[in-house]
Design an enzyme around this catalytic site. Structure first.
Site, PDB file in Angstrom:
ATOM      1  N   CYS A  83       0.947  -1.231  -0.155  1.00 14.67           N
ATOM      2  CA  CYS A  83      -0.330   0.007   0.161  1.00 14.67           C
ATOM      3  C   CYS A  83       0.703   1.365  -0.081  1.00 14.67           C
ATOM      4  O   CYS A  83       2.222   1.830   0.404  1.00 14.67           O
ATOM      5  CB  CYS A  83      -0.540  -0.187   1.491  1.00 14.67           C
TER       6      CYS A  83
HETATM    7  N1  LIG Z   1      -7.370  -1.154   1.955  1.00 10.61           N
HETATM    8  C1  LIG Z   1      -6.766  -0.391   1.687  1.00 10.61           C
HETATM    9  O1  LIG Z   1      -6.099   0.372   1.723  1.00 10.61           O
HETATM   10  C2  LIG Z   1      -6.371   0.116  -0.121  1.00 10.61           C
HETATM   11  C3  LIG Z   1      -7.472  -0.550  -1.012  1.00 10.61           C
HETATM   12  N2  LIG Z   1      -6.861  -0.424  -2.660  1.00 10.61           N
HETATM   13  C4  LIG Z   1      -7.456  -1.241  -3.367  1.00 10.61           C
HETATM   14  O2  LIG Z   1      -8.192  -1.595  -4.739  1.00 10.61           O
HETATM   15  C5  LIG Z   1      -8.256  -1.276  -5.053  1.00 10.61           C
HETATM   16  C6  LIG Z   1      -9.110  -0.570  -5.878  1.00 10.61           C
HETATM   17  O3  LIG Z   1     -10.015   0.648  -5.378  1.00 10.61           O
HETATM   18  P1  LIG Z   1     -10.704   1.000  -5.578  1.00 10.61           P
HETATM   19  O4  LIG Z   1      -9.659   2.511  -6.540  1.00 10.61           O
HETATM   20  O5  LIG Z   1     -12.039   1.769  -4.982  1.00 10.61           O
HETATM   21  O6  LIG Z   1     -11.580   0.845  -6.466  1.00 10.61           O
HETATM   22  P2  LIG Z   1     -11.969   1.049  -7.970  1.00 10.61           P
HETATM   23  O7  LIG Z   1     -11.008   1.576  -8.722  1.00 10.61           O
HETATM   24  O8  LIG Z   1     -12.708  -0.144  -8.878  1.00 10.61           O
HETATM   25  O9  LIG Z   1     -13.119   2.669  -7.915  1.00 10.61           O
HETATM   26  C7  LIG Z   1     -14.189   1.650  -7.694  1.00 10.61           C
HETATM   27  C8  LIG Z   1     -15.115   3.553  -7.996  1.00 10.61           C
HETATM   28  O10 LIG Z   1     -14.769   4.607  -6.550  1.00 10.61           O
HETATM   29  C9  LIG Z   1     -14.182   5.413  -7.197  1.00 10.61           C
HETATM   30  N3  LIG Z   1     -13.242   5.640  -6.163  1.00 10.61           N
HETATM   31  C10 LIG Z   1     -12.125   5.205  -5.776  1.00 10.61           C
HETATM   32  N4  LIG Z   1     -11.337   6.040  -4.795  1.00 10.61           N
HETATM   33  C11 LIG Z   1     -12.607   6.642  -4.716  1.00 10.61           C
HETATM   34  C12 LIG Z   1     -12.354   7.945  -3.523  1.00 10.61           C
HETATM   35  N5  LIG Z   1     -11.404   7.882  -2.578  1.00 10.61           N
HETATM   36  N6  LIG Z   1     -13.530   8.782  -3.510  1.00 10.61           N
HETATM   37  C13 LIG Z   1     -14.167   9.114  -4.175  1.00 10.61           C
HETATM   38  N7  LIG Z   1     -14.294   8.258  -5.519  1.00 10.61           N
HETATM   39  C14 LIG Z   1     -13.790   6.974  -5.115  1.00 10.61           C
HETATM   40  C15 LIG Z   1     -13.567   5.231  -8.723  1.00 10.61           C
HETATM   41  O11 LIG Z   1     -13.668   6.526  -9.330  1.00 10.61           O
HETATM   42  P3  LIG Z   1     -12.343   7.103  -9.839  1.00 10.61           P
HETATM   43  O12 LIG Z   1     -11.449   5.628  -9.775  1.00 10.61           O
HETATM   44  O13 LIG Z   1     -13.103   7.995 -10.732  1.00 10.61           O
HETATM   45  O14 LIG Z   1     -11.944   8.181  -8.433  1.00 10.61           O
HETATM   46  C16 LIG Z   1     -14.710   3.901  -9.146  1.00 10.61           C
HETATM   47  O15 LIG Z   1     -15.877   4.913  -9.499  1.00 10.61           O
HETATM   48  C17 LIG Z   1      -9.421  -2.373  -4.705  1.00 10.61           C
HETATM   49  O16 LIG Z   1      -9.386  -3.617  -4.782  1.00 10.61           O
HETATM   50  C18 LIG Z   1      -8.963  -1.916  -2.627  1.00 10.61           C
HETATM   51  O17 LIG Z   1      -9.143  -3.026  -2.276  1.00 10.61           O
HETATM   52  C19 LIG Z   1      -6.763   0.364  -2.961  1.00 10.61           C
HETATM   53  C20 LIG Z   1      -6.413   1.326  -1.904  1.00 10.61           C
HETATM   54  C21 LIG Z   1      -6.034   1.320  -0.259  1.00 10.61           C
HETATM   55  N1  LIG Z   2      -3.688   1.273  -0.138  1.00  4.72           N
HETATM   56  C1  LIG Z   2      -3.448  -0.503  -0.955  1.00  4.72           C
HETATM   57  N2  LIG Z   2      -4.098  -1.598  -0.535  1.00  4.72           N
HETATM   58  C2  LIG Z   2      -3.666  -2.256  -1.036  1.00  4.72           C
HETATM   59  C3  LIG Z   2      -3.121  -2.766  -1.543  1.00  4.72           C
HETATM   60  N3  LIG Z   2      -4.250  -3.536  -2.646  1.00  4.72           N
HETATM   61  C4  LIG Z   2      -4.168  -4.132  -1.490  1.00  4.72           C
HETATM   62  N4  LIG Z   2      -4.466  -3.927  -0.423  1.00  4.72           N
HETATM   63  C5  LIG Z   2      -5.172  -3.867   0.913  1.00  4.72           C
HETATM   64  O1  LIG Z   2      -3.821  -4.542   1.352  1.00  4.72           O
HETATM   65  C6  LIG Z   2      -4.633  -5.735   2.327  1.00  4.72           C
HETATM   66  C7  LIG Z   2      -3.088  -6.557   2.674  1.00  4.72           C
HETATM   67  O2  LIG Z   2      -2.243  -5.982   2.852  1.00  4.72           O
HETATM   68  P1  LIG Z   2      -0.690  -7.213   4.115  1.00  4.72           P
HETATM   69  O3  LIG Z   2      -0.500  -5.759   4.467  1.00  4.72           O
HETATM   70  O4  LIG Z   2      -1.246  -8.873   4.752  1.00  4.72           O
HETATM   71  O5  LIG Z   2      -0.470  -7.456   2.013  1.00  4.72           O
HETATM   72  C8  LIG Z   2      -5.318  -5.973   1.057  1.00  4.72           C
HETATM   73  O6  LIG Z   2      -6.675  -6.768   1.611  1.00  4.72           O
HETATM   74  C9  LIG Z   2      -5.952  -4.747   0.882  1.00  4.72           C
HETATM   75  O7  LIG Z   2      -6.682  -4.322   1.512  1.00  4.72           O
HETATM   76  C10 LIG Z   2      -3.723  -1.387  -3.006  1.00  4.72           C
HETATM   77  O8  LIG Z   2      -3.058  -1.259  -4.544  1.00  4.72           O
HETATM   78  N5  LIG Z   2      -3.530  -0.009  -2.084  1.00  4.72           N
END
Ligand SMILES: NC(=O)C1=CN([C@@H]2O[C@H](COP(=O)(O)OP(=O)(O)OC[C@H]3O[C@@H](n4cnc5c(N)ncnc54)[C@H](OP(=O)(O)O)[C@@H]3O)[C@@H](O)[C@H]2O)C=CC1
Ligand SMILES: Nc1nc2c(ncn2[C@@H]2O[C@H](COP(=O)(O)O)[C@@H](O)[C@H]2O)c(=O)[nH]1
Length: 327
Positions: free
Chosen positions: A175
């Protein structure tokens, strides 16, 4: 927020042992209508799980969540799992085509036992709408919604109908959200879990930041029903990431779901790629996790996971590894 800490800052305090063997301790957990062997689920990421691993886990009685990055395969995946008498546990996003997908499942009377709404910032109208959409069309499906990092978010998603919430914004190994945006639970994931779990009336899944098997027990102590883990599962021979050789050693690739490698473009990148050491068979890790959790339960003075929830703990800021490398 007072008392901010993370996994490496905490030690659990042993209580009198009541079993004669660690094998008498039961680390199984109930989530929804099913009981699973461990309170652990591999992350729903493309370098962590694929259909083969999902089938293996389901057959062996472990929980799994299939990722959502090959959307066209999800329907047949549910059919295939059900044809084998296995649970179907899939992920969805929140874009318009995902609404159609949920409707299509309902029309075909294909009801996954579990659906995880997999979004970076889960405290959003988009996720609340999707929870309600799933509950309207697939009322029997257990809905896990996330990711979130505050009690308000847990309450709102539960109120919208989520059966469980997933806590963790930015603690993951691949991340970079915390660096790129300044937001998240990175560095205080365990305290955030505690904060969120106190507000929860339904199960909480701790997601990200688990670096040792002891961290699983600590998550249970601080309110998790289950933990989601990426990096510890990335290096197996079955892991879907590419295998590379460097200086005679084998490594597996592990990339974030919001990395350019997943997205295919450099837009809103919040994840990176790394290589983890190859470490043999997935089942070996699951067995070791089971043994370590059985041992943790014995230290907690009980014979099941619930005993861990009641142990005392101390905060020993960043010092429990005494400067040692973890492994
Ligand atoms: N657990 C974590 O800390 C994190 C996990 N991830 C992982 O990365 C993958 C992609 O995630 P994600 O970008 O949400 O999925 P998507 O790329 O599928 O985005 C989903 C929708 O939500 C919108 N969106 C995403 N982020 C935001 C935001 N911060 N504010 C408003 N709208 C938003 C996107 O639009 P647009 O792209 O136009 O903004 C899109 O329409 C997932 O699998 C997620 O679990 C990602 C970051 C953090
Ligand atoms: N900020 C982001 N978080 C992400 C992304 N892809 C996955 N994830 C999150 O990390 C955990 C796994 O964490 P780990 O410490 O066990 O390796 C996963 O389940 C998601 O919630 C990303 O691209 N950006």
């Amino acid at each position: 927020m007072e008392n901010v800490f993370d996994y490496e800052d905490i030690q659990l305090i042993p209580a009198k042992c009541v079993v004669n063997s660690r094998s008498a301790c039961d680390p199984s957990v109930k989530l929804g209508n099913h009981t699973f062997k461990l309170p652990v689920v591999p992350a729903n990421m493309q370098t962590i799980i694929d259909e083969t691993i999902a089938t293996q886990l389901a057959k062996e009685g472990y929980f799994y969540v299939m990722h959502r990055f090959e959307p066209e395969t999800r329907l047949s995946f549910v059919e295939k799992m059900h044809a084998q008498g296995l649970i179907a546990s899939i992920s969805v996003g929140v874009k318009s085509e995902e609404y159609e997908f949920v409707q299509m499942l309902a029309t075909k009377e294909l009801v996954p036992e579990y659906i995880t709404i997999d979004i970076a910032h889960g405290h959003s109208t988009a996720v609340i709408d999707m929870i309600q959409h799933i509950k309207q069309h697939l009322p029997e499906t257990f809905v896990i919604a996330g990711n979130v990092g505050t009690p308000e978010a847990v309450r709102e998603l539960e109120h919208a109908g989520a059966d469980a919430t997933k806590v963790g914004i930015g603690p993951g190994k691949v991340c970079i959200t915390k660096i790129k945006t300044g937001f998240g639970t990175g560095g205080w994931q365990l305290a955030a879990l505690r904060w969120c779990a106190k507000a929860a009336s339904k199960p909480v899944i701790a997601d990200g930041g688990i670096r040792t098997h002891g961290d699983i027990a600590k998550s249970i102590r601080f309110g998790a029903t289950m933990v989601m883990i990426g990096s510890l599962f990335a290096g197996h021979e079955e892991s879907p990431g590419d295998t590379v050789e460097r200086d005679g050693k084998l490594y597996k690739e592990y990339f974030g779901s919001a990395s350019e490698y997943q997205k295919g473009e450099k837009k809103n990148v919040e994840g990176k790629k790394m290589y983890v050491e190859h470490k043999g068979a997935l089942q070996d890790t699951l067995t070791e996790m089971e043994q370590d959790l059985q041992s943790a339960i014995s230290y907690a003075g009980g014979s099941d996971l619930d005993s861990i929830r009641h142990v005392d703990y101390v905060i020993v800021k960043n010092s429990i590894f005494n400067g040692d490398k973890v492994y």
